[in-house]
Design an enzyme around this catalytic site. Structure first.
Site, short mmCIF file in Angstrom:
data_model
loop_
_atom_site.label_atom_id
_atom_site.label_comp_id
_atom_site.label_asym_id
_atom_site.label_seq_id
_atom_site.Cartn_x
_atom_site.Cartn_y
_atom_site.Cartn_z
N GLU A 213 0.73 -1.01 0.03
CA GLU A 213 0.01 0.02 0.13
C GLU A 213 1.05 1.35 0.01
O GLU A 213 0.52 2.40 -0.69
CB GLU A 213 -0.82 0.06 1.21
CG GLU A 213 -2.23 -0.86 1.16
CD GLU A 213 -3.13 -0.03 0.06
OE1 GLU A 213 -4.54 0.11 0.54
OE2 GLU A 213 -2.88 -0.30 -0.89
N THR B 252 -4.52 8.04 -6.04
CA THR B 252 -4.53 8.17 -4.40
C THR B 252 -3.53 9.18 -4.09
O THR B 252 -3.54 9.90 -3.11
CB THR B 252 -4.03 6.73 -3.84
OG1 THR B 252 -5.11 5.78 -4.31
CG2 THR B 252 -3.88 7.03 -2.24
#
Length: 309
Positions: A129, A183
């Site tokens: 991530e 993101t």
């Protein structure tokens, strides 16, 4: 000797409004399926059998940092061949990168004889991530993807979490407008300093949200699933966001928020009939602005990532 395992990893909705980087839930109806083969040797090979593009370089794939961290911790060298057979649409905001990282660590842990705990697997998945979000190690997607259910991150240093039960009547309507929200970009717009008044309100909302889930009080969940810190900055990426919220709440949604960093959005309700109605409102909203949107009705997934064969 070649050993092989295939796993399924559910999609996930991160933040749940007020729980930026500390809350997320796994949802059924979408997910990744990947197969991993382990043999003697060294290196990682990734084969894509899905309809979506993935990074051409192994080093740019979110699975790689997680795999390397786990192999290093295990003290072993192996050759891994990973085949992606089903993929959550990249950039959709329902845990696409998290599902890849989570699937990789669950598959590898199985092939290594389950030597690592669930907590350790989540920490390994966070390495992946970090690659997709500009270095931020957050678990609001990977934790529910691995563990299932709703997960609250209590601390990142040391890492600690708790699982929260789903209300029996929980149902979510999710829409994914075909627009791109990276993101890294959605994090870049966030404020560095937060007014005390907003922080207090956000803390209260997190407390109310957890209490609502624990007590299966959907009214309290809906009133608490509000974000006064992140959403005001991220909603700019989603056309007509405030207008859509008004339509959905007027139609009976308990709450409406951005899923993770977007562009997917979700509305919380108590039954599938209402969820389908809310999906129609969302898709029509985006279509009126010339944007195609996928939608799905999803219940919670309490099982998380699992071996399917």
């Amino acid at each position: 000797m070649v050993e092989q395992v295939t796993v399924f990893v559910p999609a996930s909705i991160a933040n749940l409004g007020c729980g930026f980087d500390i809350m997320g839930m796994a949802v059924e109806s979408a997910g990744d399926i990947l197969s991993m083969e382990m043999s003697e040797g060294d290196g990682i090979e990734i084969i894509n059998r899905t309809d979506y593009d993935i990074p051409s370089s192994v080093d740019d794939n979110v699975m790689t940092p997680s795999i390397r961290a786990m192999l290093a911790a295990a003290g072993v060298r192996k050759h891994l061949k990973i085949t992606l057979m089903c993929k959550i649409m990249p950039g959709s905001g329902i845990g696409s990168s998290a599902a890849s990282a989570a699937g990789a660590v669950v598959a590898l842990n199985t092939l290594l004889g389950n030597r690592f705990s669930e907590k350790e697997m989540v920490e390994f998945a966070m390495e992946g991530e970090a690659l997709s979000s500009g270095g931020a190690k957050h678990a609001d997607n990977v934790a529910p993807a691995i563990l299932g259910g709703i997960v609250l991150i209590c601390s990142y240093s040391p890492f600690e979490y708790i699982r929260i039960p789903f209300p029996d009547s929980f149902c979510a309507a999710i829409a994914h407008p075909r627009i791109t929200v990276k993101t890294s970009e959605s994090r870049a717009v966030l404020p560095k300093d937060i007014p005390l008044h907003d922080a207090i309100l956000q803390w209260a909302n997190v407390g109310g949200l957890v209490a609502g889930f624990m007590n299966r009080d959907m009214g309290l969940v809906g009133r608490s699933m509000r974000d006064v810190i992140v959403e005001p900055y991220r909603k700019q990426f989603i056309p007509g966001y405030d207008d859509l919220r008004e339509k959905l709440l007027a139609a009976g949604a308990k709450a409406f928020n951005i899923s993770g960093s977007g562009p997917s959005v979700f509305a919380l309700c108590e039954d599938e009939v209402k969820a389908r109605e809310l999906c129609s409102i969302m898709t029509e909203h985006f279509m009126s602005r010339g944007i195609f949107a996928d939608s799905l009705v999803a219940h919670g997934d309490n099982r998380g990532a699992r071996v399917i064969f």
